[in-house]
Design a protein around this motif. Sequence first.
Motif, PDB file in Angstrom:
ATOM      1  N   LYS A 123      70.351 -33.033 -22.797  1.00 44.57           N
ATOM      2  CA  LYS A 123      70.290 -34.492 -22.675  1.00 44.57           C
ATOM      3  C   LYS A 123      68.885 -35.038 -22.927  1.00 44.57           C
ATOM      4  CE  LYS A 123      72.453 -36.469 -19.254  1.00 44.57           C
ATOM      5  NZ  LYS A 123      72.947 -36.756 -17.882  1.00 44.57           N
ATOM      6  N   GLU A 146      74.500 -36.115 -26.440  1.00 43.63           N
ATOM      7  CA  GLU A 146      75.893 -36.422 -26.106  1.00 43.63           C
ATOM      8  C   GLU A 146      76.692 -35.138 -25.882  1.00 43.63           C
ATOM      9  OE1 GLU A 146      79.413 -39.552 -27.250  1.00 43.63           O
ATOM     10  OE2 GLU A 146      77.656 -39.401 -28.546  1.00 43.63           O
ATOM     11  N   GLU A 149      76.047 -34.289 -22.437  1.00 43.13           N
ATOM     12  CA  GLU A 149      76.862 -35.071 -21.502  1.00 43.13           C
ATOM     13  C   GLU A 149      78.257 -34.484 -21.359  1.00 43.13           C
ATOM     14  OE1 GLU A 149      76.896 -39.161 -22.620  1.00 43.13           O
ATOM     15  OE2 GLU A 149      74.781 -39.484 -22.127  1.00 43.13           O
TER      16      GLU A 149
END
Length: 230
Positions: A123, A146, A149
């Motif tokens: 991240k 992403e 995430e």
Amino acid sequence: MAIKIDNKIVGYSVAKEEEAPAPVEVKTPESNIIHMHEKVARPEMLFGSTYKISTPLSEHALYVTINDIILNHGTEHEVRRPYEVFINSKNMDHFQWIVALTRIISAVFRKGGDVTFLVEELKSVFEPSGGYFKKGGKFVPSLVAEIGEVVEKHLQNIGMLEKQGLDEHQQKLVDEKKAEYLEKAAESGEAMNDEGFPKGATLCKKCNTKASIIMDGCLTCLNCGESKCG
């Protein structure tokens, strides 16, 4: 207290202290608990979850699949741990580094131990072009971030990470503030974006969402409730 002996003594013997019983050696049974490490053999079937990533960087979505292994199945020590990751897409522009990334992440997963550090490492990767906003108005610094995430969400789903967020009372307060502002905005005809936040909202530094507005003289995020006034 003295004891008077009325009868004639005909014999005697010296009493001996009772010998303490020999300590019994308790053998601890060898632990059969299996922990994740690189020598754990891959079973024929793994349980997985697939997550879709849609970015403005490409017309084709990425599909991230994370497969888990079940250790100590059927016992009180049963745990679910990530074992491998795959990323598929019709877009071949990023093929080489995506294959390299998935192999490294999978290798870390199979090492076992605390693999949650991967989330922050991924991240914290920033794209030179400045990143992008995904659906919902959230800012993402890079495609790698992403993917991080997604890994974070998966680790939360299997219990390796705690889910971050507002508690019930805080969420209720944020919802009330948001409803109050949107009601006033509707009366004044203020334009909203596709995510339901004012078009003039700024980026919240806490949740990276364009949802911060001036409310009651304070910069307040309508998404996470972050406020400069506390």
